[in-house]
Scaffold this motif. Structure first.
Motif, PDB file in Angstrom:
ATOM      1  N   LEU A 121     -16.874  -3.678  26.945  1.00 13.37           N
ATOM      2  CA  LEU A 121     -15.711  -4.496  27.309  1.00 13.37           C
ATOM      3  C   LEU A 121     -16.050  -5.966  27.098  1.00 13.37           C
ATOM      4  CD1 LEU A 121     -12.905  -4.774  28.844  1.00 13.37           C
ATOM      5  CD2 LEU A 121     -14.286  -5.024  30.913  1.00 13.37           C
ATOM      6  N   VAL A 122     -15.126  -6.703  26.467  1.00 15.74           N
ATOM      7  CA  VAL A 122     -15.346  -8.130  26.192  1.00 15.74           C
ATOM      8  C   VAL A 122     -14.058  -8.895  26.447  1.00 15.74           C
ATOM      9  CG1 VAL A 122     -16.005  -9.846  24.468  1.00 15.74           C
ATOM     10  CG2 VAL A 122     -17.058  -7.579  24.407  1.00 15.74           C
ATOM     11  N   TYR A 123     -14.161 -10.011  27.191  1.00 18.20           N
ATOM     12  CA  TYR A 123     -12.997 -10.891  27.330  1.00 18.20           C
ATOM     13  C   TYR A 123     -13.442 -12.308  27.688  1.00 18.20           C
ATOM     14  CZ  TYR A 123     -13.398 -10.061  32.423  1.00 18.20           C
ATOM     15  OH  TYR A 123     -13.839  -9.957  33.719  1.00 18.20           O
ATOM     16  N   ALA A 124     -12.566 -13.264  27.386  1.00 17.42           N
ATOM     17  CA  ALA A 124     -12.835 -14.660  27.689  1.00 17.42           C
ATOM     18  C   ALA A 124     -12.775 -14.888  29.186  1.00 17.42           C
ATOM     19  CB  ALA A 124     -11.818 -15.555  26.982  1.00 17.42           C
ATOM     20  N   SER A 125     -13.751 -15.620  29.701  1.00 14.68           N
ATOM     21  CA  SER A 125     -13.865 -15.884  31.131  1.00 14.68           C
ATOM     22  C   SER A 125     -13.943 -17.393  31.335  1.00 14.68           C
ATOM     23  CB  SER A 125     -15.122 -15.190  31.673  1.00 14.68           C
ATOM     24  OG  SER A 125     -15.339 -15.477  33.030  1.00 14.68           O
ATOM     25  N   TRP A 126     -13.229 -17.883  32.332  1.00 16.65           N
ATOM     26  CA  TRP A 126     -13.160 -19.327  32.561  1.00 16.65           C
ATOM     27  C   TRP A 126     -14.508 -19.862  33.021  1.00 16.65           C
ATOM     28  CZ3 TRP A 126     -13.855 -23.017  36.261  1.00 16.65           C
ATOM     29  CH2 TRP A 126     -13.228 -24.253  36.050  1.00 16.65           C
ATOM     30  N   PRO A 127     -14.912 -21.101  32.607  1.00 16.88           N
ATOM     31  CA  PRO A 127     -14.174 -21.983  31.707  1.00 16.88           C
ATOM     32  C   PRO A 127     -14.467 -21.718  30.239  1.00 16.88           C
ATOM     33  CG  PRO A 127     -16.069 -23.149  32.587  1.00 16.88           C
ATOM     34  CD  PRO A 127     -16.087 -21.781  33.223  1.00 16.88           C
ATOM     35  N   GLU A 157      -3.836   0.405  22.009  1.00 15.67           N
ATOM     36  CA  GLU A 157      -3.444  -0.955  22.383  1.00 15.67           C
ATOM     37  C   GLU A 157      -2.398  -0.920  23.496  1.00 15.67           C
ATOM     38  OE1 GLU A 157      -2.647  -4.467  19.555  1.00 15.67           O
ATOM     39  OE2 GLU A 157      -0.646  -3.643  19.970  1.00 15.67           O
ATOM     40  N   ALA A 158      -2.571  -1.793  24.472  1.00 13.29           N
ATOM     41  CA  ALA A 158      -1.550  -2.028  25.502  1.00 13.29           C
ATOM     42  C   ALA A 158      -1.091  -3.473  25.341  1.00 13.29           C
ATOM     43  CB  ALA A 158      -2.126  -1.792  26.895  1.00 13.29           C
ATOM     44  N   ASP A 159       0.138  -3.661  24.913  1.00 11.43           N
ATOM     45  CA  ASP A 159       0.662  -4.995  24.603  1.00 11.43           C
ATOM     46  C   ASP A 159       1.488  -5.499  25.783  1.00 11.43           C
ATOM     47  OD1 ASP A 159       1.696  -7.293  23.570  1.00 11.43           O
ATOM     48  OD2 ASP A 159       2.289  -6.422  21.649  1.00 11.43           O
ATOM     49  N   TYR A 160       0.913  -6.389  26.563  1.00  7.88           N
ATOM     50  CA  TYR A 160       1.570  -6.899  27.761  1.00  7.88           C
ATOM     51  C   TYR A 160       2.726  -7.841  27.445  1.00  7.88           C
ATOM     52  CZ  TYR A 160      -1.861  -4.813  30.885  1.00  7.88           C
ATOM     53  OH  TYR A 160      -2.611  -3.916  31.599  1.00  7.88           O
ATOM     54  N   ARG A 161       2.826  -8.281  26.201  1.00  8.18           N
ATOM     55  CA  ARG A 161       3.946  -9.155  25.822  1.00  8.18           C
ATOM     56  C   ARG A 161       5.280  -8.418  25.880  1.00  8.18           C
ATOM     57  NH1 ARG A 161       1.510 -11.033  20.175  1.00  8.18           N
ATOM     58  NH2 ARG A 161       1.278  -8.752  20.152  1.00  8.18           N
ATOM     59  N   LEU A 162       5.230  -7.082  25.957  1.00 10.64           N
ATOM     60  CA  LEU A 162       6.451  -6.296  26.064  1.00 10.64           C
ATOM     61  C   LEU A 162       7.015  -6.284  27.479  1.00 10.64           C
ATOM     62  CD1 LEU A 162       5.396  -3.249  23.860  1.00 10.64           C
ATOM     63  CD2 LEU A 162       6.824  -5.193  23.190  1.00 10.64           C
ATOM     64  N   LEU A 165      -8.559  -1.206  22.280  1.00  8.52           N
ATOM     65  CA  LEU A 165      -9.740  -0.393  22.023  1.00  8.52           C
ATOM     66  C   LEU A 165      -9.960  -0.408  20.513  1.00  8.52           C
ATOM     67  CD1 LEU A 165     -11.925   1.662  22.979  1.00  8.52           C
ATOM     68  CD2 LEU A 165     -10.207   3.457  22.678  1.00  8.52           C
ATOM     69  N   VAL A 166     -11.095  -0.963  20.078  1.00  9.85           N
ATOM     70  CA  VAL A 166     -11.332  -1.151  18.645  1.00  9.85           C
ATOM     71  C   VAL A 166     -12.623  -0.473  18.225  1.00  9.85           C
ATOM     72  CG1 VAL A 166     -10.088  -3.342  18.647  1.00  9.85           C
ATOM     73  CG2 VAL A 166     -12.572  -3.353  18.934  1.00  9.85           C
ATOM     74  N   GLU A 167     -12.655  -0.067  16.968  1.00 17.11           N
ATOM     75  CA  GLU A 167     -13.875   0.469  16.358  1.00 17.11           C
ATOM     76  C   GLU A 167     -13.962  -0.124  14.970  1.00 17.11           C
ATOM     77  OE1 GLU A 167     -15.853   4.607  16.886  1.00 17.11           O
ATOM     78  OE2 GLU A 167     -14.416   4.785  15.225  1.00 17.11           O
ATOM     79  N   VAL A 203      -8.145  -8.628  25.650  1.00 18.04           N
ATOM     80  CA  VAL A 203      -9.245  -7.962  26.332  1.00 18.04           C
ATOM     81  C   VAL A 203      -9.606  -6.788  25.439  1.00 18.04           C
ATOM     82  CG1 VAL A 203      -9.964  -6.669  28.377  1.00 18.04           C
ATOM     83  CG2 VAL A 203      -8.455  -8.649  28.626  1.00 18.04           C
ATOM     84  N   ARG A 204     -10.835  -6.789  24.926  1.00 17.00           N
ATOM     85  CA  ARG A 204     -11.203  -5.788  23.925  1.00 17.00           C
ATOM     86  C   ARG A 204     -12.294  -4.852  24.444  1.00 17.00           C
ATOM     87  NH1 ARG A 204     -12.759 -10.050  19.574  1.00 17.00           N
ATOM     88  NH2 ARG A 204     -12.997 -11.221  21.503  1.00 17.00           N
ATOM     89  N   VAL A 205     -12.191  -3.598  24.014  1.00 17.51           N
ATOM     90  CA  VAL A 205     -13.261  -2.636  24.225  1.00 17.51           C
ATOM     91  C   VAL A 205     -13.744  -2.216  22.847  1.00 17.51           C
ATOM     92  CG1 VAL A 205     -13.903  -0.360  25.076  1.00 17.51           C
ATOM     93  CG2 VAL A 205     -12.412  -1.808  26.444  1.00 17.51           C
ATOM     94  N   PHE A 206     -14.995  -2.551  22.535  1.00 11.54           N
ATOM     95  CA  PHE A 206     -15.599  -2.170  21.271  1.00 11.54           C
ATOM     96  C   PHE A 206     -16.191  -0.771  21.408  1.00 11.54           C
ATOM     97  CE2 PHE A 206     -15.482  -6.726  21.160  1.00 11.54           C
ATOM     98  CZ  PHE A 206     -15.302  -7.067  19.824  1.00 11.54           C
ATOM     99  N   ARG A 207     -15.766   0.145  20.558  1.00  9.81           N
ATOM    100  CA  ARG A 207     -16.339   1.486  20.558  1.00  9.81           C
ATOM    101  C   ARG A 207     -17.653   1.433  19.792  1.00  9.81           C
ATOM    102  NH1 ARG A 207     -13.047   6.190  20.881  1.00  9.81           N
ATOM    103  NH2 ARG A 207     -14.590   7.170  19.552  1.00  9.81           N
ATOM    104  N   ALA A 208     -18.743   1.795  20.457  1.00 17.98           N
ATOM    105  CA  ALA A 208     -20.057   1.816  19.811  1.00 17.98           C
ATOM    106  C   ALA A 208     -20.712   3.150  20.149  1.00 17.98           C
ATOM    107  CB  ALA A 208     -20.909   0.652  20.285  1.00 17.98           C
ATOM    108  N   GLY A 209     -20.413   4.182  19.384  1.00 14.27           N
ATOM    109  CA  GLY A 209     -20.911   5.510  19.715  1.00 14.27           C
ATOM    110  C   GLY A 209     -20.305   5.949  21.029  1.00 14.27           C
TER     111      GLY A 209
END
Length: 432
Positions: free
Chosen positions: A224-230, A90-95, A81-83, A213-219
């Motif tokens: 929500l934004v993420y890369a989608s195949w292809p 942040e949820a870090d799945y690498r853990l 979640l970013v602003e 996977v990012r959530v942009f805080r805009a007010g």
């Protein structure tokens, strides 16, 4: 056109993740399964593309994950979640432990096609796509099948049990007279669209797609934004419930500029590619829990039984787990010759605590995304950084990633043939 008639043990209405996972499990247990799906060849647009580790683990146990991944997908390491340039949460799945130490963005059609590929070799499997269910067959006061129609003509499917896996607006649920139990716990909607990336799914030209996977805080309207195949970017703009009507009423140019301000990194693509309202689709976000999940000869799973917000990407996770939990209940019911509501209700009894926990967690996640003020933007990021180094952080992350970690595919599935239907065992059907 003549009416076709079929007999089966299990009639699954809906060929989504819940329906096809259950179909495969029941086929492996020796049952005859007919799936009735209203669309053809999974050509409709799917918005749910994120697989959580819990769903990946179960699909891997079924032997379908590798084939689905080979069709194409993107791994994502973190949920953020970013602003502006600040990370608020942040949820870090690498853990998490490998090999499920990431999120997987994969077209839902890839998963469904692979599941269907594994179902087809079973002699007891029938796939009726392009058929819309129009009614329930009843015998002696209980559900005993469905009627359906489509381009191939009308048909009747007689079944020992019908499974409604046909989504949030379930026709089966409605035909059975079961209330949806809708609540407005999430007072927002989501405007979905996809963009051609112009680089590898939003990354720099010639580089790798972003792994967040990012959530942009805009007010008050997170995006929500993420890369989608292809090479697409999936975007979901969160709006106040029924608020899009006012925004859209001011014209497409106004919609585009609002989106550009919400996600500046993609402003040029939005201006280039959003050409009409047809490029956008609005999802009515609500939660629901059907007033009951079982009737005599009928059981509901997935969104037909309980509907959730897209927050936290839990949809496919819950659908797959539902099928895995229902499988032994349904196998035992068929073996006993008792598919009455009392017996099938064991599914709801076992699953209800998990669904309640997910709804509670999504409510907290929604508040975190939408909350404003100094606590949300200044204090909470500092607390989150401290929390990351505590056992509680990993516990919450594990809950989001796996849901109920005790859910496992029944070890007895391959030995259940004779108990489900001793007269119709399919010894020639290969085990996936």
């Amino acid at each position: 056109m003549a009416q076709e008639e079929y007999d089966t043990d299990v009639c699954v209405v809906g060929g989504g993740p819940a329906g096809l996972v259950l179909a495969l499990l029941m086929l492996r247990s020796g049952a005859r399964v007919t799936v009735v799906e209203r669309t053809r060849a999974h050509h409709r647009e799917f918005r749910g593309e994120i697989l959580q580790p819990g769903a990946m683990a179960l699909l891997d146990q079924l032997g379908v994950l590798a084939g689905a991944r080979a069709r194409g997908g993107h791994e994502h390491d973190r949920f953020r979640l970013v602003e502006g340039d600040r990370v608020l949460l942040e949820a870090d799945y690498r853990l998490l432990p490998a090999p499920y130490d990431h999120l997987l963005s994969i077209p839902q059609a890839h998963v469904l096609d692979e599941l269907l590929h594994h179902c087809r070799p079973f002699a007891g499997f029938r796939w009726l796509d392009g058929r819309r269910v129009g009614g329930l067959v009843r015998r002696d006061g209980r559900v005993a099948g469905v009627t359906a129609a489509g381009p191939a003509g009308p048909c009747t499917v007689r079944a020992r049990v019908v499974v409604g896996a046909d989504g949030r607006y379930s026709r089966v649920r409605r035909l059975a007279g079961i209330g949806a139990g809708r609540t407005e716990a999430f007072d927002h909607d989501v405007l979905w669209f996809k963009l051609a990336a112009g680089g590898p799914a939003g990354g720099a030209p010639g580089g790798e797609p972003p792994r967040d996977v990012r959530v942009f805080r805009a007010g008050g309207s997170p995006v929500l934004v993420y890369a989608s195949w292809p090479d697409r970017i999936q975007i979901g703009w969160t709006l106040p419930h029924q608020g899009y009507r006012e925004i859209a009423g001011r014209g497409l140019d106004h919609v585009r500029e609002q989106l550009c301000r919400a996600v500046p990194p993609y402003a040029h693509l939005i201006r280039e590619q959003i050409r009409s309202q047809r490029d956008l689709s609005l999802l009515d976000v609500f939660s629901s829990r059907a007033e009951r999940w079982a009737d005599d000869g009928l059981v509901l799973i997935g969104d037909a039984a309980h509907t959730h917000s897209p927050i936290g990407a839990q949809g496919i996770n819950l659908a797959v787990q539902d099928a895995v939990v229902l499988h032994p209940v349904l196998t035992a019911a068929l073996a006993a010759g008792d598919t009455g509501a009392a017996r099938l209700s064991a599914f709801e009894e076992r699953r209800a605590p998990d669904i309640t926990a997910v709804m509670r967690l999504q409510t907290l996640q929604s508040k975190a995304m939408l909350s404003q003020g100094a606590l949300a933007t200044r204090v909470r990021p500092r607390l989150a950084r401290v929390l990351r180094h505590t056992p509680l952080y990993r516990k919450v992350l594990h809950r989001i990633a796996y849901g109920n970690p005790s859910i496992r595919i029944s070890d007895g599935a391959d030995q259940a043939d004779e108990r489900v239907n001793p007269c119709r065992r399919s010894s020639t059907a290969p085990r996936p």
